[in-house]
Motif scaffolding. Structure first.
Motif, PDB file in Angstrom:
ATOM      1  N   THR A 115      74.273  74.035   6.635  1.00 48.66           N
ATOM      2  CA  THR A 115      73.970  75.374   7.149  1.00 48.66           C
ATOM      3  C   THR A 115      73.548  76.266   5.989  1.00 48.66           C
ATOM      4  O   THR A 115      74.122  76.168   4.898  1.00 48.66           O
ATOM      5  CB  THR A 115      75.248  75.944   7.822  1.00 48.66           C
ATOM      6  N   GLY A 116      72.548  77.094   6.237  1.00 57.09           N
ATOM      7  CA  GLY A 116      72.047  77.986   5.192  1.00 57.09           C
ATOM      8  C   GLY A 116      73.159  78.821   4.580  1.00 57.09           C
ATOM      9  O   GLY A 116      74.007  79.338   5.316  1.00 57.09           O
ATOM     10  N   PHE A 117      73.164  78.937   3.265  1.00 60.86           N
ATOM     11  CA  PHE A 117      74.114  79.760   2.504  1.00 60.86           C
ATOM     12  C   PHE A 117      75.562  79.288   2.609  1.00 60.86           C
ATOM     13  O   PHE A 117      76.476  80.041   2.316  1.00 60.86           O
ATOM     14  CB  PHE A 117      74.031  81.241   2.917  1.00 60.86           C
ATOM     15  N   GLN A 138      66.525  72.328   7.971  1.00 59.06           N
ATOM     16  CA  GLN A 138      65.852  73.606   7.672  1.00 59.06           C
ATOM     17  C   GLN A 138      65.168  74.202   8.901  1.00 59.06           C
ATOM     18  O   GLN A 138      64.539  75.250   8.803  1.00 59.06           O
ATOM     19  CB  GLN A 138      64.826  73.412   6.536  1.00 59.06           C
ATOM     20  N   TRP A 147      64.559  77.837   7.674  1.00 59.76           N
ATOM     21  CA  TRP A 147      65.077  78.294   6.387  1.00 59.76           C
ATOM     22  C   TRP A 147      63.956  78.969   5.601  1.00 59.76           C
ATOM     23  O   TRP A 147      62.804  78.494   5.587  1.00 59.76           O
ATOM     24  CB  TRP A 147      65.561  77.105   5.561  1.00 59.76           C
ATOM     25  N   GLU A 151      67.515  80.229   1.286  1.00 55.37           N
ATOM     26  CA  GLU A 151      68.391  79.119   1.736  1.00 55.37           C
ATOM     27  C   GLU A 151      68.130  77.863   0.894  1.00 55.37           C
ATOM     28  O   GLU A 151      69.058  77.163   0.503  1.00 55.37           O
ATOM     29  CB  GLU A 151      68.147  78.798   3.220  1.00 55.37           C
ATOM     30  N   TRP A 152      66.860  77.592   0.610  1.00 54.94           N
ATOM     31  CA  TRP A 152      66.541  76.415  -0.223  1.00 54.94           C
ATOM     32  C   TRP A 152      67.098  76.580  -1.635  1.00 54.94           C
ATOM     33  O   TRP A 152      67.609  75.631  -2.236  1.00 54.94           O
ATOM     34  CB  TRP A 152      65.021  76.191  -0.267  1.00 54.94           C
TER      35      TRP A 152
END
Ligand code: SAM
Length: 211
Positions: A115-117, A138, A147, A151-152
């Motif tokens: 999950t992002g972050f 993503q 994303w 996020e990446w």
């Protein structure tokens, strides 16, 4: 690297059962399940993953500890295990074809939604190689979200933390950004982390960063 010895390790009776169970799912079953029925073509996916392992030179490397993000049915880990490496897959649960293939191929998978972050969980030591093939975490064609660069950046910083010295990160990206593998902003993040790009493929090392 011949695939016949790999195919010979597969329980054919179990595979026949899986094909009977998931090969032709009813039209009211989730679209993703029907889409992933293609992974029952074990010979095709074994061949594809032998190619992936060889492209990463894993047939010539001493024992590596490998983390495969979004491991799906576990074919890549199965091939690399057969080459003498240790592998752990991360994936979401609940896609019956993948749950069954992972069990049939006897690969080690931990349920984890990337999950992002959000940092990855502690995974009991560091890795020599982190891979992600045909990435979906993503966002994909069917999702209303994707994303962005931040996020990446977070994921790459977190993954480098999980690597042994000299360790590598390899992504084979899906074309999630309007048919492109990344946006100019994401490309900038990849370059900042020292990524070397070739179409959908991106390679980083723990130490790589733009000088
Ligand atoms: C196209 S499949 C690729 C499977 C495998 N890497 C391969 O190349 O055969 C994408 C995989 O990513 C997994 N996935 C999607 N979103 C994810 C997330 N947020 N965290 C972890 N895995 C995810 C899916 O369950 C699926 O196994």
């Amino acid at each position: 690297m011949p695939i016949a010895p790999l195919l010979a390790k597969i329980d054919q009776e179990r595979l026949r059962d899986l094909r009977a169970q998931y090969g032709t799912l009813p039209s009211d079953s989730p679209g993703l399940w029907r889409h992933y029925a293609k992974y029952l073509d074990v010979e095709k996916h074994m061949r594809q993953n032998v190619g992936r392992a060889q492209d990463l030179d894993l047939h010539r490397q001493p024992r590596q500890r490998i983390l495969d993000l979004g491991c799906g049915g576990g074919f890549f880990l199965f091939v690399t295990q057969s080459l003498g490496h240790d592998g752990l897959g991360l994936d979401v649960a609940g896609i019956p074809i993948f749950d069954s293939l992972v069990e049939m191929l006897r690969v080690d998978r931990r349920i984890c939604k990337i999950t992002g972050f959000e940092p990855l969980p502690e995974l009991d030591g560091k890795f020599d190689l982190v891979t992600a093939f045909a990435t979906a975490f993503q966002g994909g064609r069917e999702d209303s979200w994707r994303w962005g660069a931040a996020e990446w950046d977070f994921l790459l910083t977190d993954l480098k933390r999980q690597l042994n010295p000299g360790g590598r990160i390899f992504f084979e990206l899906n074309a999630a950004y309007g048919g492109q593998y990344y946006t100019p902003q994401i490309l900038e993040v990849f370059l900042k982390h020292g990524g070397v790009m070739e179409r959908e493929r991106v390679l980083f090392t723990k130490e790589s960063a733009r000088g």
